[in-house]
Design an enzyme around this catalytic site. Structure first.
Site, short mmCIF file in Angstrom:
data_model
loop_
_atom_site.label_atom_id
_atom_site.label_comp_id
_atom_site.label_asym_id
_atom_site.label_seq_id
_atom_site.Cartn_x
_atom_site.Cartn_y
_atom_site.Cartn_z
N GLY A 20 41.11 -0.12 142.56
CA GLY A 20 41.04 -1.13 143.34
C GLY A 20 41.35 -2.44 142.30
O GLY A 20 41.32 -2.36 140.91
N VAL B 179 40.08 -10.99 138.78
CA VAL B 179 38.75 -10.69 137.77
C VAL B 179 38.57 -9.38 137.18
O VAL B 179 37.76 -9.00 136.50
CB VAL B 179 37.69 -11.26 138.59
CG1 VAL B 179 37.45 -12.78 138.62
CG2 VAL B 179 37.24 -10.63 139.83
N GLY B 180 39.26 -8.40 138.31
CA GLY B 180 39.06 -6.80 137.52
C GLY B 180 39.91 -6.03 137.93
O GLY B 180 40.46 -6.29 139.20
N GLU B 181 40.33 -5.19 137.27
CA GLU B 181 41.30 -3.94 137.77
C GLU B 181 40.72 -2.81 137.66
O GLU B 181 40.32 -2.58 136.48
CB GLU B 181 42.57 -4.18 137.14
CG GLU B 181 43.58 -4.81 137.61
CD GLU B 181 44.80 -5.15 136.72
OE1 GLU B 181 45.93 -4.51 137.13
OE2 GLU B 181 44.90 -5.64 135.56
N ASP C 227 28.49 6.38 138.50
CA ASP C 227 29.32 5.58 137.51
C ASP C 227 28.64 4.51 137.03
O ASP C 227 29.36 3.48 136.90
CB ASP C 227 30.74 5.23 138.54
CG ASP C 227 31.66 5.32 137.59
OD1 ASP C 227 31.84 5.55 136.24
OD2 ASP C 227 32.98 4.87 137.75
P1 ADP Z 1 36.85 -0.17 140.39
O1 ADP Z 1 36.11 1.09 141.48
O2 ADP Z 1 38.27 -0.47 140.61
O3 ADP Z 1 36.38 -0.02 139.17
P2 ADP Z 1 34.79 -2.22 140.93
O4 ADP Z 1 34.14 -2.60 142.03
O5 ADP Z 1 34.08 -1.71 139.52
O6 ADP Z 1 36.20 -1.75 141.21
O7 ADP Z 1 35.47 -3.51 140.27
C1 ADP Z 1 36.37 -3.73 139.11
C2 ADP Z 1 35.99 -5.04 138.26
O8 ADP Z 1 36.11 -6.28 139.08
C3 ADP Z 1 34.63 -5.05 137.91
O9 ADP Z 1 34.66 -4.13 136.63
C4 ADP Z 1 34.26 -6.51 137.58
O10 ADP Z 1 34.97 -6.94 136.45
C5 ADP Z 1 35.21 -7.05 138.62
N1 ADP Z 1 34.25 -7.43 139.78
C6 ADP Z 1 33.94 -6.36 140.72
N2 ADP Z 1 33.03 -6.91 141.60
C7 ADP Z 1 32.88 -8.15 141.17
C8 ADP Z 1 32.25 -9.29 142.00
N3 ADP Z 1 31.21 -9.10 143.12
N4 ADP Z 1 32.02 -10.64 141.43
C9 ADP Z 1 32.74 -10.42 140.27
N5 ADP Z 1 33.62 -9.54 139.65
C10 ADP Z 1 33.69 -8.47 140.18
#
Ligand code: ADP
Ligand code: MG
Length: 462
Positions: A16, A10-12, A126
């Protein structure tokens, strides 16, 4: 981590990878954030530990809920409640901006979440659309506390700068090491107009360009910041843009209401000392003039209750047919072996092999959820062709800008100025048609990734 079955990426982020997973025992859908291996492992460890420490302290309905922390083969895994989509997804779905009522509801919760952090002396550092999660019923949850930190007793110095460039306050850009809660308030100011117009307020493509955007709209930096700029070796040979004729927010966005502009201007005070606290922001007309804050507080309670009920239901109906139908037989076979007890390398390989179709499936799923929120006529994830922008790491930016004298700002930026900016690697002029065209041609996500990866630039010592 064996108890989690991966459902898709779902996210990169830069540090992470976040995967949607199902708890095999309870059926609960969660988001598992795995910190990536990096050249600077100590820094990744520091970020993971910081996020864990702060999130354990911070429990609030507008902050993402950390459920569990695991460490396996030297890697940290954070298990969060799964939240439907992000504000960035919304902005990609509605490139011309979100409607007023939605923005007000989101912003109210964003400020509430930040106010809670600030009341615990924690700054997020951030705040940006991709770090703002939104549940199916519209409850906002701030995530990504990798850069958050506790404020020290007054006078202590912090890391010289952090946060994504477009949302970065002037004090961070010039390298002030004494900054505070006001950096989050600045980011809120950038968010307000972006959410309403779909256009990032200050989309700088280097730090000096960022300062150019800011001063063009808000006027010259305060003397302390000017001094810090000229003392900063990273800006050696670069002259600060001197503003002669600014294009203030009201002129740039004549259609925005007085209440919105008032809020944005308060947050975007160039002097951090003049920015209001989040508690003060919640008292603004934008939230109070028609009894919104009181009304919405009630609505929010119901939304939160609904989310809790849905979560319970989800746990009860463990493996629903819908989830099984989410992917093809081939993908199901691959996903079934993506448990977290498998060698990370091979698991990653498999995860990335299915990443594209699964990511698409995820997007489609999020899209259907968004459609249910907004109506079904649109395809929120239809995005234009994605051209890759140049990579601009901090050192490159500075090297690139060294010795460049920023042209004085004049009211009507001529084609010559525009081409000078382009030639100087400063990017197109905001408000310019080509600029809008270029921006729309690419997903903001892609631009953020390729051209504005702030984390490449981050000095993360504290
Ligand atoms: P990073 O430090 O790599 O940016 P994030 O914690 O912001 O990590 O997570 C990256 C992406 O993952 C977010 O922008 C979002 O799209 C998705 N994401 C993060 N946490 C959640 C969650 N609890 N539920 C759904 N999607 C999430
Ligand atoms: Mg993030």
């Amino acid at each position: 981590m064996e108890k989690y079955q991966a459902l898709g990426l779902v996210g990169e982020g830069s540090y992470g990878v976040v995967t949607k997973c199902r708890n095999k025992d309870s059926g609960q859908i969660v988001a598992v954030k795995k910190f990536l291996e990096s050249e600077d492992d100590a820094m990744v460890k520091k970020m993971a530990l910081r996020e864990i420490k702060l999130l354990k302290q911070l429990r609030h309905e507008n902050l993402v809920n950390l459920l569990e922390v695991c460490k396996k083969k030297k890697r940290w895994y954070l298990v969060f409640e799964f939240v439907d989509h992000t504000v960035l997804d919304d902005l990609e779905a509605f490139p011309n901006g979100l409607d007023y009522s939605r923005v007000r509801k989101y912003l109210f919760q964003i400020i509430r979440g930040i106010a809670f952090c600030h009341s615990h002396n924690i700054i997020h550092r951030d705040i940006k659309p991709e770090n703002i999660l939104v549940s199916q019923s519209g409850v906002v949850k701030l995530c990504d506390f990798g850069f958050a930190r506790t404020l020290e007793a007054s006078g202590e110095a912090y890391t010289d700068y952090v946060a994504t460039r477009w949302y970065r306050a002037p004090e961070l850009l010039v390298g002030d090491i004494k900054y505070g809660k006001a950096v989050d308030v600045w980011a809120i100011g950038c968010l307000v107009t972006e959410m309403l117009t779909g256009e990032p307020l200050f989309p700088g493509d280097s730090d000096i360009d960022q300062l150019y955007h800011i001063t063009k709209c808000l006027g010259n930096l305060i003397p302390r910041h000017k001094e810090l700029f000229y003392k900063n070796p990273l800006f050696a040979g670069v002259r600060l843009p001197e503003v002669k004729d600014i294009e203030p927010l009201d002129r740039r966005y004549p259609k925005l209401s007085a209440a919105v502009l008032d809020l944005a201007k308060k947050c975007l005070q160039i002097d951090p000392g003049k920015r209001p606290s989040c508690v003060e922001l919640l008292q603004c007309d934008f939230f109070n003039k028609d009894g919104f804050a009181e009304r919405f507080a009630q609505e929010l309670k119901l939304k939160i209750q609904k989310d809790a009920r849905d979560n319970q239901l989800q746990k009860k109906s463990k493996i629903s047919k819908k989830d099984k139908d989410d992917c093809s037989g081939e993908e199901r076979k691959m996903l079934a072996i993506q448990d977290f007890n498998i060698d990370p390398k091979s698991r990653d390989a498999k995860l990335f092999k299915v990443k594209c179709p699964k990511a698409d499936a995820e997007k489609a799923e999020r899209s259907s959820n968004l459609s249910s929120l907004y109506g079904s006529a649109i395809n929120p994830f239809k995005i234009g062709p994605q051209t890759s922008l140049k990579d601009s790491s901090s050192s490159l930016d500075y090297a690139k800008n060294a010795g460049i004298v920023i042209p004085p700002i004049i009211q009507n930026l001529s084609a010559t100025t525009a081409s000078m900016r382009m030639n100087a690697g400063m990017g197109p002029v905001p408000g310019n048609h080509n600029y809008r065209f270029l921006m729309k041609k690419q997903s903001f996500r892609q631009i953020r990734k390729n051209g504005n990866s702030p984390r490449q630039m981050c000095v993360c010592q504290n």
